[in-house]
Scaffold this active site. Structure first.
Site, mmCIF file in Angstrom:
data_model
loop_
_atom_site.group_PDB
_atom_site.id
_atom_site.type_symbol
_atom_site.label_atom_id
_atom_site.label_comp_id
_atom_site.label_asym_id
_atom_site.label_seq_id
_atom_site.Cartn_x
_atom_site.Cartn_y
_atom_site.Cartn_z
ATOM 1 C CG HIS A 414 17.275 90.628 40.412
ATOM 2 N ND1 HIS A 414 18.167 91.141 41.317
ATOM 3 C CD2 HIS A 414 16.670 89.573 41.028
ATOM 4 C CE1 HIS A 414 18.128 90.424 42.437
ATOM 5 N NE2 HIS A 414 17.224 89.469 42.291
ATOM 6 C CD GLU A 429 16.627 86.276 41.327
ATOM 7 O OE1 GLU A 429 15.745 86.477 42.189
ATOM 8 O OE2 GLU A 429 17.851 86.459 41.538
ATOM 9 C CG HIS A 482 13.189 88.272 44.269
ATOM 10 N ND1 HIS A 482 14.293 88.979 43.873
ATOM 11 C CD2 HIS A 482 12.269 89.201 44.643
ATOM 12 C CE1 HIS A 482 14.059 90.277 44.011
ATOM 13 N NE2 HIS A 482 12.836 90.430 44.478
ATOM 14 C CD GLU A 544 14.241 84.745 46.974
ATOM 15 O OE1 GLU A 544 14.371 84.216 45.848
ATOM 16 O OE2 GLU A 544 14.921 85.710 47.366
#
Length: 581
Positions: A414, A429, A482, A544
Site C-alpha cells: 500500500h 497498514e 502486509h 501477512e
C-alpha cells in the site's frame, strides 16, 4: 448606498486585521533538510509520541518551532510533525568561515558497562566490540531500535536505549584530510549520492588514482579529473591501507587462536577495510602487530591481513588443553530458556536469569550442554551466554554469509492514497508495512545484501511497478509485506502466501522463521492469488504479519519489540532460504 457599503467593508477589514496573528512565534523560521537515511517524524517532541511518517535523506521541510532537541516541521497545510535536531540540517544556519555543505555528527555516550557492539542492527549479528560506561562515540545512522556508531574500533551498531545523546560536532573540511586512493575493482560506478539507488554519473576502471574527499558510512566521496561523486569504500585502496599491509618480520610475542567459526581477514585494521581472506575456528597465528582491537597475522604463507582481536584467544605461548568441566557459561538475559535437547523447538526444562553460571558438560553444534542445579542437564544456545574457560565462545551461525551480494526487493504494501486496512485502534497498514520494511532493510544492508525498497516513503506505487522492481533488478527474492484484517475481530496470526510452486520454499522459510522469532500465532502457508506474486517471474512471497482488526493483536503489532522481532525473523528466513537453495 455605495458610500455606506464601502465604509462598512473598511470597518470590517480593520476589525479582522486587529485579530490576525501579528508575530511569528509559531510561523516558519527557515527550512531543514533530512540528513540521515531515514528519520522518524513523530506527533510530539519525544520518542514516546506516535510515528506520523518516515522522512528520507534530502527531503526539505519548513520549520514551525523548536523545543529542546526537537524541531516541529510543516508536513502539509494542516499537519505538522517533530524530528530530533541532530538528524537534520538547518538550511538557514551558516557559521562564518565554515563551508555551507559541512554536516555534523551526533556524539553519544554509553550509559552502561560492557555494551555490545554488533556488525549490524540486530542481536543475531556478531559482536565486534564493547563499550564501557561513559565512552563516547559518533552516531552515523539509526533505525527504530539501533544506532550505527563509529569510534576507535571502527563502525558497528548498538541498541539505542544504552546511548545518551550529547552534542553535535561539525568538523570543518580541510585539504589536510584529503587522501589518495586507487580503484581495485575492474569497473566501479560513481554515484551522485552515497546510496546504491542513486543515479550513476560516471564509471572508473581498475588502477585509476582518485582523491578521497570524505567518508560517509561505507561510501567514499572522491574526485577524478572533473568527476566528483560517491563510490563504495570496499573498492578503493588508500595508501595508508597499503602501508599497513606490508609484511613485518617482528612479532608482538603473543599468539592468537581463532574462537569464531569463521573470521574475516581484512586489508586494514577496520570494519571498513576490504575482506581479503578468512580463517577458521581453532587456527593459531603469531600476532605481528596490534592496533586498537585488531591483530595483524600471516593468515597464509606470504599473505598478511588484520583480524578482529575480539575473536582471538591470546596467549604468550601455545595454550594448554583443559577439559570442558573446567569451563562455565554465564547467562546474559533474564528468562533464558534451558531446553531438553539442543534445538530451539525442544521443551523448556528450566529458566535462568542474567548472571547465573553453569558448568559445561559438552558442546552440541551451537549449544552448550550444562549441569543444572538439581543435578540434571539441559541445553542453552551458545550465542545467548558468555563462555568462561577453555571453550570458545559460540556465535550464532553467520547469516551474513548467505545474504552477502544477494539482491532482495522488499515491498511495503500500500502507500499514498491507498491506506490498506485500518486497525481497530486506527493503525494504518501502509505505515506499519513501511516501518517493518525499513527495519528489515537495515539488517539486510548490514549483511552485505543489495536491497531495494519498492517505496521508501508514503507514496502510491502501482502493482505492476512493484513487480517490475523485482524483474528489473533480477531479484534473488521478492518479499511483499502486509498486515491482515477480518470482520471476525478474534481472528489473529500470521500467514504466508505463494502462487507458483517454485515460490513455496521462500514463503515457508519466511513464515517459519518469523513465527519462531515473534511467537505470534500461525495460520500456515498457502496458495494466494495476489498480483505481486502471480505476475512475478522471480522467487516471491507475500507475508501477512498479523491482524490489525484484532484490537489486542494490533497493540502487539505496533510495539517496538514485535517490529524488531518480525524484521529479525524475516532476515533469518531469507538467510535460511539462501542457505538451503
Amino acid at each position: 448606498m455605495s458610500k455606506k457599503f464601502f465604509l462598512l467593508l473598511f470597518s470590517i477589514i480593520l476589525i479582522f486585521g486587529t485579530f490576525l496573528p501579528q508575530g511569528k512565534g509559531i510561523a516558519s523560521s527557515g527550512t531543514i533538510t533530512i540528513s540521515s537515511e531515514m528519520v522518524n517524524v513523530r506527533s510530539g517532541p519525544g520518542l514516546s509520541y506516535p510515528l506520523v511518517l518516515t522522512a528520507k535523506r534530502g527531503e526539505k521541510y519548513s520549520i514551525v518551532k523548536e523545543t529542546g532537541d526537537w524541531i516541529e516541521i510543516k508536513l502539509s497545510l494542516d499537519q505538522t510533525g517533530w524530528v530530533v535536531n541532530w538528524l537534520v540540517t538547518k538550511d538557514n544556519e551558516t557559521n562564518p568561515g565554515q563551508a555551507a555543505a559541512s554536516t555534523g555528527k551526533n556524539i553519544a555516550k554509553a550509559n552502561t558497562d560492557q555494551l555490545r557492539i554488533r556488525s549490524g542492527p540486530g542481536a543475531d549479528f556478531p559482536i565486534v566490540g564493547f563499550l564501557n560506561e561513559g565512552q563516547e562515540v559518533s552516531i552515523l545512522d539509526q533505525n527504530e531500535n539501533w544506532y550505527k556508531i563509529t569510534s576507535a574500533f571502527g563502525e558497528g551498531w548498538v541498541i539505542r536505549e544504552f546511548l545518551d545523546v550529547l552534542t553535535v560536532k561539525s568538523p570543518s573540511i580541510s585539504s589536510n584530510n584529503l587522501k589518495a586512493g586507487t580503484v581495485t575493482a575492474d569497473t566501479i560506478n560513481v554515484r551522485e549520492e552515497p546510496s546504491a539507488s542513486s543515479s550513476v554519473i560516471g564509471k572508473l576502471t581498475n588502477g585509476t588514482n582518485v582523491t578521497i574527499i570524505s567518508k560517509q558510512n561505507s561510501w567514499l566521496q572522491i574526485s577524478f579529473s572533473s568527476l566528483k561523486g560517491w563510490v563504495k569504500a570496499e573498492f578503493i585502496e588508500t595508501k595508508a591501507e597499503t602501508s599497513k599491509d606490508s609484511p613485518k618480520n617482528s612479532t608482538t610475542g603473543n599468539y592468537g587462536t581463532v574462537t569464531a567459526e569463521s573470521l574475516s581477514v581484512r586489508s586494514g585494521s577496520s570494519l571498513n577495510a576490504a575482506i581479503i581472506g578468512s580463517v577458521l575456528k581453532g587456527q593459531r597465528f603469531a600476532i605481528l602487530e596490534e592496533n586498537n582491537n585488531w591483530a595483524k597475522v600471516e593468515y597464509e604463507s606470504g599473505s598478511f591481513g588484520w583480524v578482529s582481536g575480539w575473536y582471538l584467544e591470546k596467549t604468550a605461548q601455545a595454550p594448554a588443553k583443559r577439559s570442558t568441566k573446567e569451563s562455565t557459561v554465564t547467562i546474559l538475559h533474564n528468562g533464558t530458556n534451558i531446553r531438553k535437547q539442543a534445538k530451539a523447538q525442544s521443551n523448556v526444562v528450566a529458566l535462568a536469569n542474567e548472571g547465573d553460571t553453569f558448568t559445561v558438560k559438552s558442546i552440541v553444534n551451537d549449544w552448550y550442554e550444562i549441569e543444572l542445579k538439581n543435578g540434571g542437564s539441559g541445553y542453552v544456545a551458545g550465542w545467548i551466554v558468555s563462555s568462561n574457560g577453555s571453550n570458545a565462545q559460540i556465535q550464532k551461525s553467520g547469516a551474513e554469509s548467505y545474504l552477502k551480494n544477494k539482491t532482495i526487493v522488499i515491498d511495503p504494501g500500500h502507500g499514498g492514497g491507498d491506506n490498506g486496512t485500518t486497525g481497530a485502534n486506527g493503525t494504518l497498514e501502509k505505515e506499519l508495512t513501511l516501518r517493518t520494511a525499513k527495519l528489515l532493510y537495515s539488517k539486510l544492508s548490514a549483511a552485505g545484501a543489495n536491497v531495494y525498497l519498492t517505496r521508501s516513503s508514503d507514496s502510491f506505487i502501482t502493482l505492476p511497478s512493484r513487480v517490475y522492481a523485482a524483474t528489473a533488478n533480477d531479484a534473488d527474492a521478492f518479499v511483499s509485506l502486509h498486515y491482515d484484517s477480518s470482520l471476525d475481530r478474534s481472528a489473529r496470526g500470521m500467514t504466508g502466501y505463494y502462487y507458483y510452486n517454485y515460490q513455496k520454499g521462500l514463503a515457508d522459510s519466511l513464515y517459519t522463521s518469523t513465527i519462531a522469532q515473534t511467537n505470534l500465532g500461525g495460520r500456515g502457508v498457502r496458495f494466494g492469488d495476489f498480483h505481486v506474486i502471480r505476475e512475478n517471474s522471480q522467487k516471491a512471497a507475500l507475508i501477512e504479519l498479523g491482524y490489525l482488526s484484532n484490537p489486542q493483536e494490533e497493540l502487539t503489532l505496533n510495539s517496538g519489540a514485535f517490529q524488531e522481532n518480525a524484521a529479525s525473523g524475516l532476515y533469518d528466513g531469507l538467510a535460511r532460504y539462501f542457505k538451503n537453495n
